[in-house]
Design a protein around this motif. Structure first.
Motif, mmCIF file in Angstrom:
data_model
loop_
_atom_site.group_PDB
_atom_site.id
_atom_site.type_symbol
_atom_site.label_atom_id
_atom_site.label_comp_id
_atom_site.label_asym_id
_atom_site.label_seq_id
_atom_site.Cartn_x
_atom_site.Cartn_y
_atom_site.Cartn_z
ATOM 1 N N PRO A 538 0.809 -1.219 0.000
ATOM 2 C CA PRO A 538 0.000 0.000 0.000
ATOM 3 C C PRO A 538 0.843 1.270 0.000
ATOM 4 O O PRO A 538 2.042 1.253 0.300
ATOM 5 N N ALA A 540 0.466 5.844 -1.259
ATOM 6 C CA ALA A 540 0.301 6.762 -2.385
ATOM 7 C C ALA A 540 1.616 7.040 -3.083
ATOM 8 O O ALA A 540 1.664 7.210 -4.301
ATOM 9 N N HIS A 545 -1.391 2.270 -4.134
ATOM 10 C CA HIS A 545 -2.469 3.256 -4.117
ATOM 11 C C HIS A 545 -2.190 4.366 -5.133
ATOM 12 O O HIS A 545 -3.096 4.824 -5.839
ATOM 13 N N ARG A 549 -4.442 5.421 -8.549
ATOM 14 C CA ARG A 549 -4.859 6.789 -8.872
ATOM 15 C C ARG A 549 -4.504 7.138 -10.309
ATOM 16 O O ARG A 549 -5.329 7.689 -11.052
ATOM 17 N N ALA A 564 -7.587 -1.567 -6.069
ATOM 18 C CA ALA A 564 -8.072 -1.104 -4.766
ATOM 19 C C ALA A 564 -8.620 -2.255 -3.942
ATOM 20 O O ALA A 564 -8.445 -2.317 -2.716
ATOM 21 N N LEU A 567 -5.798 -4.212 -2.221
ATOM 22 C CA LEU A 567 -5.004 -3.522 -1.210
ATOM 23 C C LEU A 567 -5.693 -3.567 0.153
ATOM 24 O O LEU A 567 -6.916 -3.696 0.230
ATOM 25 N N ARG A 585 -3.357 7.243 1.129
ATOM 26 C CA ARG A 585 -4.287 6.219 0.654
ATOM 27 C C ARG A 585 -5.679 6.822 0.434
ATOM 28 O O ARG A 585 -6.353 6.510 -0.562
ATOM 29 N N CYS A 588 -5.857 8.884 -2.802
ATOM 30 C CA CYS A 588 -5.911 8.051 -4.007
ATOM 31 C C CYS A 588 -7.282 7.404 -4.177
ATOM 32 O O CYS A 588 -7.820 7.331 -5.289
ATOM 33 N N LEU A 589 -7.859 6.934 -3.087
ATOM 34 C CA LEU A 589 -9.190 6.336 -3.168
ATOM 35 C C LEU A 589 -10.243 7.374 -3.545
ATOM 36 O O LEU A 589 -11.188 7.070 -4.294
ATOM 37 N N HIS A 608 -10.002 5.919 6.074
ATOM 38 C CA HIS A 608 -8.604 6.373 6.171
ATOM 39 C C HIS A 608 -8.532 7.814 6.666
ATOM 40 O O HIS A 608 -7.672 8.157 7.483
#
Length: 673
Positions: A538, A540, A545, A549, A564, A567, A585, A588-589, A608
Motif C-alpha cells: 500500500p 500513495a 495506491h 490513482r 483497490a 489492497l 491512501r 488516491c481512493l 482512512h
C-alpha cells in the motif's frame, strides 16, 4: 547513496538496472538432477530456488546460511546442497559465479555477504538435524561471518530467524522487509539473529560448537566513520591513543580483481610503513589479524573530508548578497592553497616510491589551510598495485602512477570551480568545448557580480521541456520486467517501487499528465499489467495506491477498482503519511471515487481520513512523511468531497490548514557546518 545501492550499478550501463541480464550467466551450480527428481527449480538473475514438489513453507522461521570460503567454494556448496536436499528442505543458492562475486564485493549489502546457500527448515527439529549434519559434512573453516546471524562455532554455518516468504511493511513513510509470525507483521531486522530455539542451544553446548567468544580489542570510545561489505572504518582510542581503525573482513570486500578487503589492508600497511615520517599519510600504529579478518590501526589525522569542506565554503551555496563577492575571492585563494598542499603530499609519497591511486575528495582531509592524504588502499608500491576497480570515478585511475595522481589533483581543481565537472566527465564522451564552457561558467560563479547573473535562463524552458519529453520516450522500456523507465536506485527497494509514484512508472506518467501530455497507451497497458502481478504493497508514494490513482485518471477505472480491492482496506491508525499512510491512501481512493462513484471505495477513503483525524500525526517535515504531505492529501480529499457532493469538506479543510501551520520549519543551517 547507500553501499547496498551499488548492487544495481553495472559496467557499461548508463542507468541503475534490476540486473535481469545476469540471468545469461552460467549457473553457479548445476541442479538439473533435482528437477529430474521432481523438485521445483526456478532460476532468476540473483538466486536459484529449489523445493520439493510437495513442500509448503511457513511464513517465517529459522534460516540456515552457509558461507563457504573462497578457496573451496564449489566443493562446499555441493556438499551443503547434498545434505539439505537429502533432508528434503527447500533452499536457494546464488544464481551464478558473477552474482556470488557481487554478493561479496566491497559495495554489496553488508547483510548479504556470505549468504551463498540459504536453507529453510520447517521446524526446530529440522533446524537442529540440518545444522548437525552440515557441521559434519562441511570440511573447511568457512568464509565471512554473516552480519546479524548466529555463527555455529567458527565454521561456515550461520542461523537467523526471519521471513521465509517475501513480506513488506510500511515504517516511517518507507517500505521495508517484514516478517510474519503469531504476533502479526513486524520489520525483519537483518542485523539481529534472535534467540535460538532451546534444542539448537543444547546441540551447540553438547558438541562444543557454540559461537566463538568475541575478541577483546584495546579500542574504546568508538565512532563508526564508514561501513562497506568489506568492513568498517572506526575512530576511537586504541590503547588510550586517538586512532583510526580499518577493518577488512575475511573473504569479503572483493574488488574487480578478486582481492579481498583483508589483502588490501595488508598492502596498505606496507605502503604506510614505507611512508613513515614523510608526512604523506597517517603513521601506521599496528596491523592486527583476527579470526574474522584484518585490522589496520593508524594515526588519527585532524580535519574533515575535502568533500564536506568545499561544500561548506562554496560561495554561491551559502554567502548572501552582501558577502558573495568577497567570499568568492577568499574561496579561490583557499582552494589554491589546498591544491598546493595536496601536491606537496603527493610529491613526498612519490619520492618514497608510492603512488596514491585515488586522490578524491573523500580521501583528502582538510584542517584550515592544511591538507592530508588518507586511504592508500588503491596505492602502488614500487609499481605494484593490489587493488583493482574500487577508485572514485572522475579521480581514480585503473593504474596508480605519479602521473595519474597529478591528474586527479587537477580534477580536484575542477571540483573547486564547478562541482559537476568530475562526475559528469565519467559518464559519456563530450567535447572539450563543453568542458571548457562548464569550467568557465564555474569561474564566473566565483567572480564578483554573481548575484546579478543568478537566475538567468540558461536554456529556454520550452526547449528544455521538449528535450525532457523526447528523452523519456526514447528510454522507455514498458515491456521490461525490472522497470518501465530509468530512475533512481530506490526503484529497486521493493517489488512495487518500479511502478510507484515516488520512484517509478506511475510518477513519470503522472508528471507528464500534469504538463498536459497524454501517456502512450502502451505505457498504461504495461503499468496495468505489472500492477496486476505486483504484491499488494500500500501507499500513495511508495505503493500501489498511487498506481491506482494514475490508472483511474487515465481512464482505466476497472483496473483501478481491481487494484483497490486487493489492497488493505483497514486504516493503519499509526502511519498518517502521504507516502505510505492513511492520508495518501485516502487521497488516491477519493481520486478513484471521483471517476467511478463506487460506494465501497468512498467508505474506504473516509475510513482512512477518519484514522488521520483520530490519531494526530507526528510533527515531521516534508511531503512524503511530514505534515505538509498529510495536509495536501487531506485538501485533495476535501476537494473531491466538495466536487462530488459526498459530504461537507469544511472540517477536513480546517484540519489540513492546521497541520500545514504546525509543520516544523526547516533548518537553514547547512548540514556540513
Amino acid at each position: 547513496m547507500q553501499a547496498d545501492d551499488l548492487a544495481h550499478v553495472f559496467e557499461g550501463r548508463c542507468f541503475f538496472e534490476a540486473g535481469d541480464h545476469l540471468l545469461a550467466e552460467a549457473p553457479l551450480i548445476e541442479l538439473e538432477q533435482l528437477r529430474h527428481a521432481g523438485w521445483r527449480v526456478h532460476r532468476d538473475a540473483w538466486w536459484t530456488r529449489c523445493a520439493p514438489a510437495d513442500s509448503r513453507l511457513p511464513p517465517s522461521g529459522w534460516k540456515v546460511h552457509v558461507s563457504p570460503d573462497i578457496a573451496h567454494l564449489t566443493a562446499e556448496i555441493e556438499r551443503a546442497i547434498e545434505v539439505v536436499s537429502a533432508h528434503r528442505i527447500a533452499f536457494k543458492v546464488r544464481s551464478s559465479a558473477a552474482v556470488e562475486r557481487r554478493s561479496r564485493s566491497k559495495f554489496a549489502s553488508r547483510t548479504q555477504v556470505g549468504k551463498t546457500v540459504v536453507a529453510y527448515p520447517r521446524s526446530a527439529d529440522e533446524l537442529v538435524a540440518l545444522c548437525a549434519e552440515l557441521d559434519g559434512a562441511l570440511r573447511h573453516p568457512g568464509g565471512p561471518t554473516i552480519v546479524g546471524d548466529l555463527r555455529i562455532g567458527s565454521g561456515p554455518i550461520h542461523v537467523r530467524h526471519g521471513a521465509f516468504e517475501p513480506t513488506w511493511i510500511a515504517r516511517d513513510g518507507v517500505i521495508v522487509p517484514g516478517v510474519l509470525d503469531d504476533d502479526g507483521v513486524a520489520p525483519d531486522d537483518r542485523t539481529a539473529a534472535g534467540a535460538p530455539p532451546a534444542a539448537l542451544s543444547r546441540l551447540l553446548a553438547e558438541t562444543g560448537r557454540a559461537a566463538a567468544p568475541a575478541i577483546s580489542l584495546p579500542l574504546e570510545r568508538v565512532t563508526v566513520l564508514h561501513r562497506t561489505a568489506g568492513g568498517g572504518v572506526y575512530a576511537g582510542l586504541w590503547r588510550g591513543v586517538p586512532a583510526v581503525v580499518k577493518e577488512g573482513r575475511r573473504d569479503a570486500g572483493l574488488d574487480a580483481g578478486g582481492t579481498t578487503a583483508a589483502e588490501r589492508l595488508r598492502h596498505e600497511a606496507r605502503v604506510l610503513t614505507r611512508l613513515s615520517g614523510s608526512g604523506a599519510g597517517p603513521e601506521l600504529v599496528e596491523l592486527v589479524e583476527t579470526p574474522d579478518g584484518t585490522l589496520l590501526v593508524m594515526e588519527q589525522l585532524p580535519g574533515t573530508t575535502l568533500h564536506r569542506s568545499f561544500a561548506a565554503r562554496h560561495p554561491p551555496a551559502f554567502a548572501d548578497e552582501h558577502t558573495i563577492d568577497a567570499a568568492g575571492i577568499d574561496y579561490r585563494r583557499w582552494s589554491a592553497r589546498i591544491r598546493a598542499r595536496v601536491g606537496d603530499r603527493l610529491a613526498a609519497a612519490h619520492a618514497r616510491g608510492v603512488a596514491h591511486g585515488d586522490v578524491s575528495p573523500q580521501n583528502v582531509l582538510v584542517d584550515g589551510d592544511e591538507a592530508y592524504l588518507i586511504d592508500y588502499e588503491s596505492a602502488a608500491l614500487d609499481g605494484v598495485q593490489v587493488a583493482q576497480g574500487i577508485v572514485t570515478p572522475g579521480f581514480g585511475s585503473l593504474e596508480a602512477t605519479p602521473a595519474t595522481d597529478l591528474a586527479a589533483a587537477d580534477a580536484l581543481e575542477t571540483l573547486f570551480v564547478n562541482p559537476l565537472l568530475p562526475a559528469l566527465s565519467v559518464h559519456r564522451p563530450w567535447s572539450e568545448g563543453t568542458r571548457t564552457d562548464m569550467y568557465e561558467a564555474g569561474l564566473a560563479d566565483l567572480a564578483p557580480g554573481f548575484r546579478s547573473r543568478a537566475g538567468r535562463e540558461l536554456v529556454p524552458q520550452e526547449e528544455l521541456e521538449t528535450a525532457l519529453r523526447l528523452g523519456i520516450h526514447r528510454v522507455a522500456t514498458p515491456e521490461a520486467p525490472g522497470r518501465m523507465f530509468p530512475g533512481g536506485v530506490r526503484s529497486f527497494r521493493h517489488p512495487a517501487a518500479p511502478l510507484s509514484v515516488a520512484h517509478g512508472a506511475a510518477g513519470v506518467i503522472s508528471a507528464l499528465r500534469a504538463r498536459g501530455d497524454i501517456a502512450e497507451p502502451a505505457w498504461i497497458d504495461a503499468l496495468e499489467e505489472h500492477a496486476r502481478r505486483a504484491p499488494a504493497i500500500p501507499g500513495a508514494g511508495e505503493g500501489l495506491h498511487g498506481v491506482l490513482r494514475v490508472l483511474a485518471e487515465a481512464g482505466r477505472v476497472d483496473a483501478a477498482r481491481e487494484l483497490a480491492d486487493r489492497l488493505p482496506a483497514a486504516p493503519t491508525f499509526e502511519d498518517a503519511s502521504w507516502s505510505t499512510g492513511d492520508a495518501g491512501r485516502a487521497a488516491c481512493l477519493f481520486s478513484l471515487y471521483r471517476v467511478g462513484r463506487d460506494a465501497w471505495v468512498l467508505d474506504r477513503a473516509i475510513a482512512h481520513v477518519d484514522a488521520v483525524v483520530a490519531a494526530p500525526p507526528r510533527p515531521q517535515t516534508g511531503l512524503a512523511r511530514g505534515l505538509a504531505g498529510i495536509a495536501l492529501a487531506l485538501a485533495a480529499c476535501a476537494g473531491t468531497i466538495a466536487d462530488t457532493g459526498a459530504g461537507d469538506p469544511g472540517p477536513l479543510t480546517a484540519v489540513a490548514r492546521r497541520l500545514l501551520a504546525e509543520e516544523p520549519r526547516r533548518s537553514t543551517t547547512p548540514p556540513c557546518c
